[in-house]
Enzyme design. Structure first.
Site, PDB file in Angstrom:
ATOM      1  N   HIS A 157      78.213 -56.406  50.569  1.00 43.67           N
ATOM      2  CA  HIS A 157      78.118 -55.128  49.823  1.00 43.67           C
ATOM      3  C   HIS A 157      78.635 -55.296  48.388  1.00 43.67           C
ATOM      4  O   HIS A 157      79.072 -54.322  47.770  1.00 43.67           O
ATOM      5  CB  HIS A 157      78.901 -54.003  50.507  1.00 43.67           C
ATOM      6  CG  HIS A 157      78.693 -53.921  51.987  1.00 43.67           C
ATOM      7  ND1 HIS A 157      77.746 -53.118  52.565  1.00 43.67           N
ATOM      8  CD2 HIS A 157      79.291 -54.582  53.010  1.00 43.67           C
ATOM      9  CE1 HIS A 157      77.776 -53.260  53.883  1.00 43.67           C
ATOM     10  NE2 HIS A 157      78.700 -54.160  54.177  1.00 43.67           N
ATOM     11  N   SER A 278      72.659 -62.447  20.061  1.00 39.44           N
ATOM     12  CA  SER A 278      72.173 -61.129  19.673  1.00 39.44           C
ATOM     13  C   SER A 278      72.179 -61.047  18.156  1.00 39.44           C
ATOM     14  O   SER A 278      73.076 -61.575  17.506  1.00 39.44           O
ATOM     15  CB  SER A 278      73.096 -60.060  20.257  1.00 39.44           C
ATOM     16  OG  SER A 278      73.034 -58.884  19.471  1.00 39.44           O
ATOM     17  N   LYS A 284      77.701 -62.175  21.590  1.00 42.05           N
ATOM     18  CA  LYS A 284      76.841 -62.197  22.783  1.00 42.05           C
ATOM     19  C   LYS A 284      76.264 -63.575  23.098  1.00 42.05           C
ATOM     20  O   LYS A 284      75.887 -64.327  22.218  1.00 42.05           O
ATOM     21  CB  LYS A 284      75.665 -61.224  22.601  1.00 42.05           C
ATOM     22  CG  LYS A 284      76.040 -59.770  22.604  1.00 42.05           C
ATOM     23  CD  LYS A 284      76.486 -59.245  23.964  1.00 42.05           C
ATOM     24  CE  LYS A 284      75.350 -59.031  24.928  1.00 42.05           C
ATOM     25  NZ  LYS A 284      74.604 -57.804  24.712  1.00 42.05           N
ATOM     26  N   GLU A 291      67.493 -63.825  33.383  1.00 39.99           N
ATOM     27  CA  GLU A 291      66.889 -62.493  33.516  1.00 39.99           C
ATOM     28  C   GLU A 291      65.377 -62.582  33.713  1.00 39.99           C
ATOM     29  O   GLU A 291      64.785 -61.840  34.498  1.00 39.99           O
ATOM     30  CB  GLU A 291      67.196 -61.656  32.276  1.00 39.99           C
ATOM     31  CG  GLU A 291      68.668 -61.327  32.119  1.00 39.99           C
ATOM     32  CD  GLU A 291      68.952 -60.720  30.755  1.00 39.99           C
ATOM     33  OE1 GLU A 291      69.323 -61.481  29.828  1.00 39.99           O
ATOM     34  OE2 GLU A 291      68.788 -59.500  30.605  1.00 39.99           O
ATOM     35  N   TYR A 318      30.145 -63.939  50.408  1.00 42.86           N
ATOM     36  CA  TYR A 318      30.678 -63.893  49.040  1.00 42.86           C
ATOM     37  C   TYR A 318      30.295 -62.599  48.330  1.00 42.86           C
ATOM     38  O   TYR A 318      29.173 -62.109  48.456  1.00 42.86           O
ATOM     39  CB  TYR A 318      30.143 -65.092  48.231  1.00 42.86           C
ATOM     40  CG  TYR A 318      30.613 -65.094  46.783  1.00 42.86           C
ATOM     41  CD1 TYR A 318      31.828 -65.648  46.432  1.00 42.86           C
ATOM     42  CD2 TYR A 318      29.837 -64.487  45.781  1.00 42.86           C
ATOM     43  CE1 TYR A 318      32.273 -65.623  45.116  1.00 42.86           C
ATOM     44  CE2 TYR A 318      30.273 -64.461  44.464  1.00 42.86           C
ATOM     45  CZ  TYR A 318      31.498 -65.034  44.133  1.00 42.86           C
ATOM     46  OH  TYR A 318      31.934 -65.011  42.837  1.00 42.86           O
TER      47      TYR A 318
HETATM   48  N1  ARG Z   1      32.394 -67.683  38.903  1.00 41.19           N
HETATM   49  C1  ARG Z   1      32.226 -67.374  40.276  1.00 41.19           C
HETATM   50  C2  ARG Z   1      33.573 -67.092  40.934  1.00 41.19           C
HETATM   51  O1  ARG Z   1      34.544 -67.415  40.392  1.00 41.19           O
HETATM   52  C3  ARG Z   1      31.535 -68.495  40.962  1.00 41.19           C
HETATM   53  C4  ARG Z   1      30.719 -68.120  42.130  1.00 41.19           C
HETATM   54  C5  ARG Z   1      29.568 -67.306  41.692  1.00 41.19           C
HETATM   55  N2  ARG Z   1      28.578 -67.147  42.693  1.00 41.19           N
HETATM   56  C6  ARG Z   1      27.566 -66.316  42.546  1.00 41.19           C
HETATM   57  N3  ARG Z   1      26.720 -66.288  43.483  1.00 41.19           N
HETATM   58  N4  ARG Z   1      27.471 -65.551  41.498  1.00 41.19           N
HETATM   59  O2  ARG Z   1      33.624 -66.539  41.993  1.00 41.19           O
END
Ligand code: ARG
Length: 482
Positions: A157, A278, A284, A291, A318
């Site tokens: 504490h 400072s 200082k 920090e 993706y």
């Molecule tokens: N620059 C893209 C990324 O960082 C690469 C992959 C892009 N793929 C696509 N089908 N547009 O994710």
């Protein structure tokens, strides 16, 4: 003009704003080494499997070596119109070797390419960070060995609790950092599967050999599911989680540096190299480096949060959202690396004020528990009763405005007749820490054993624990007790 890498069906090029929001070359150019290594492995495999001629492969590999040299030498011109590192490299390759360059993208996509590049980058970064963690640990272990007998107040504490040794305190951070390195290496182990050859999302009809590219790039094996491979960012999330925990540890230590180096505590003096003055207050010495290390957790944890939110709810496979993974991750991992370096510098340079720590350690009746333990051990008083009696002893000392060691034997007997003069030997902070020899306890003897164990672990060489009483002095001028 439409994009020459994918613009076949487009009548016009992108709007300027589209180009600005779409391009990642401004930040993903730092993946150039990994991108080129991935392409070399891919071209090699395509030739081995008969998909690419050996002549084309040789032209591609030689051309990529030139591109690498151009980027390393600073003569490469990155183009935002080419979006990202993958297309910048390939386009330059085409300028150099012509049509053969166009065959490199057979049986792959930027989706598996970027996952591969980023994994390789994160893997390299983990290796660097782990080395840095070990360096900081070793700096702390060396310090702990020197300060095995240095007594400081232990807090709970932030109230004076029991005396501890400074070496023991420093070794606490060595333990934390050991777990941090373990977490980073754990993430590394799990990430080490190659996405290359997963292509856009579904795999490829070419008879590629994914084991070959995986081997070539130092992966343990290829990923087993193409959809997962191109949409997985666990590897960076895990690394950022490990990085956040490590940054949190550094933040705690940095906070202690800030407190300890204040005039009010005066436990340590940070070197000129890691403090600033400072412009208005000449006296200082501000612990700015400490920090800033204390603060870096903000952006590191921020990166983890940011990427978790980006990934949340994304359907397979993706999506371009995932391009947002890089900037925050680069920033976070750079910040952790810088924090580790700054901490290592501070630990190596700090000068402890041993007298001050010792004096502070005996304040606040810090050996009261030792009295209670003595009553249990020597007089067979149950601990709860001993605790109560000790409370009365502390109250008496408070009333007399003295420390526990300032009480006379008559004072003790006034509280409880059974107490005799042997009590005096447990009242010093030295006796208190020396007695705490339970495994993991703060006793100087334990600190030396633990420091030796860590040295062996960190350097791979066995070290004899230095015998007690051979404290190294000299280099830390104003802090010596002798
Ligand atoms: N620059 C893209 C990324 O960082 C690469 C992959 C892009 N793929 C696509 N089908 N547009 O994710």
């Amino acid at each position: 003009m439409s994009n020459k890498m994918w613009g076949g069906r487009f009548a016009t090029g992108p709007d300027a704003i589209m180009e600005e929001i779409n391009a990642s070359i401004g930040f993903d150019q730092r993946l150039f080494r990994q991108d080129i290594a991935g392409s070399v492995a891919h071209a090699t495999m395509l030739a081995e499997t008969g998909i690419l001629t050996h002549t084309d492969r040789d032209a591609i590999i030689a051309g990529l070596a030139e591109v690498l040299a151009e980027i390393e030498g600073g003569s490469f011109t990155f183009s935002r119109a080419l979006e990202d590192i993958h297309m910048n490299v390939e386009s330059r390759l085409r300028e150099k070797i012509g049509d053969a360059a166009g065959r490199l993208h057979t049986a792959r996509s930027r989706n598996d390419q970027v996952a591969t590049d980023f994994k390789l980058y994160v893997r390299d970064t983990i290796d660097t960070l782990v080395t840095q963690v070990h360096t900081l640990q070793l700096a702390l272990v060396n310090r702990a060995e020197e300060e095995a007998e240095t007594i400081m107040p232990g807090f709970t504490h932030l109230q004076s609790a029991q005396p501890v040794t400074f070496g023991h305190h420093l070794l606490a951070y060595v333990e934390m950092l050991g777990r941090d390195a373990g977490r980073l290496l754990d993430a590394r182990k799990r990430l080490n599967e190659s996405p290359l050859g997963s292509a856009a999302l579904a795999g490829t009809p070419y008879s590629i050999d994914r084991n070959m590219t995986a081997d070539e790039l130092g992966f343990d094996r290829p990923t087993a599911n193409s959809l997962d491979a191109v949409s997985d960012r666990d590897f960076i999330l895990e690394t950022l989680a490990a990085a956040s925990i490590c940054a949190m540890h550094l933040s705690r230590f940095a906070e202690e540096m800030v407190i300890w180096s204040s005039a009010q505590f005066g436990f340590v003096r940070l070197s000129d190299k890691f403090t600033t003055g400072s412009s208005i207050m000449p006296q200082k010495r501000n612990p700015d480096a400490a920090e800033l290390v204390r603060a870096k957790i903000g952006r590191i944890l921020g990166a983890l949060t940011s990427l978790l939110v980006v990934m949340k709810g994304l359907p397979l496979a993706y999506s371009k959202d995932m391009q947002e993974d890089k900037e925050v991750a680069f920033d976070a991992l750079d910040s952790l690396s810088l924090s580790l370096a700054a901490m290592t510098g501070m630990v190596g340079d700090l000068v402890p004020n041993r007298e001050r720590m010792r004096a502070s350690a005996s304040a606040g009746f810090s050996t009261a528990t030792d009295i209670a333990d003595w009553l249990v051990r020597e007089l067979n008083i149950p601990f709860r009763d001993a605790h109560h009696i000790t409370g009365q002893i502390v109250a008496l000392a408070e009333q007399k405005n003295c420390g526990l060691e300032g009480l006379t034997i008559e004072d003790f007997k006034f509280i409880d007749q059974r107490i005799d003069s042997r009590i005096h030997k447990v009242l010093t902070v030295e006796a208190s820490v020396a007695a705490r020899q339970s495994y993991g306890g703060t006793a100087p003897a334990n600190v030396l054993v633990q420091a030796a164990r860590w040295k062996t672990e960190l350097t791979g060489q066995p070290h004899d624990p230095r015998p007690l009483g051979k404290k190294k002095h000299g280099t830390h001028g104003d802090g010596g007790v002798e």
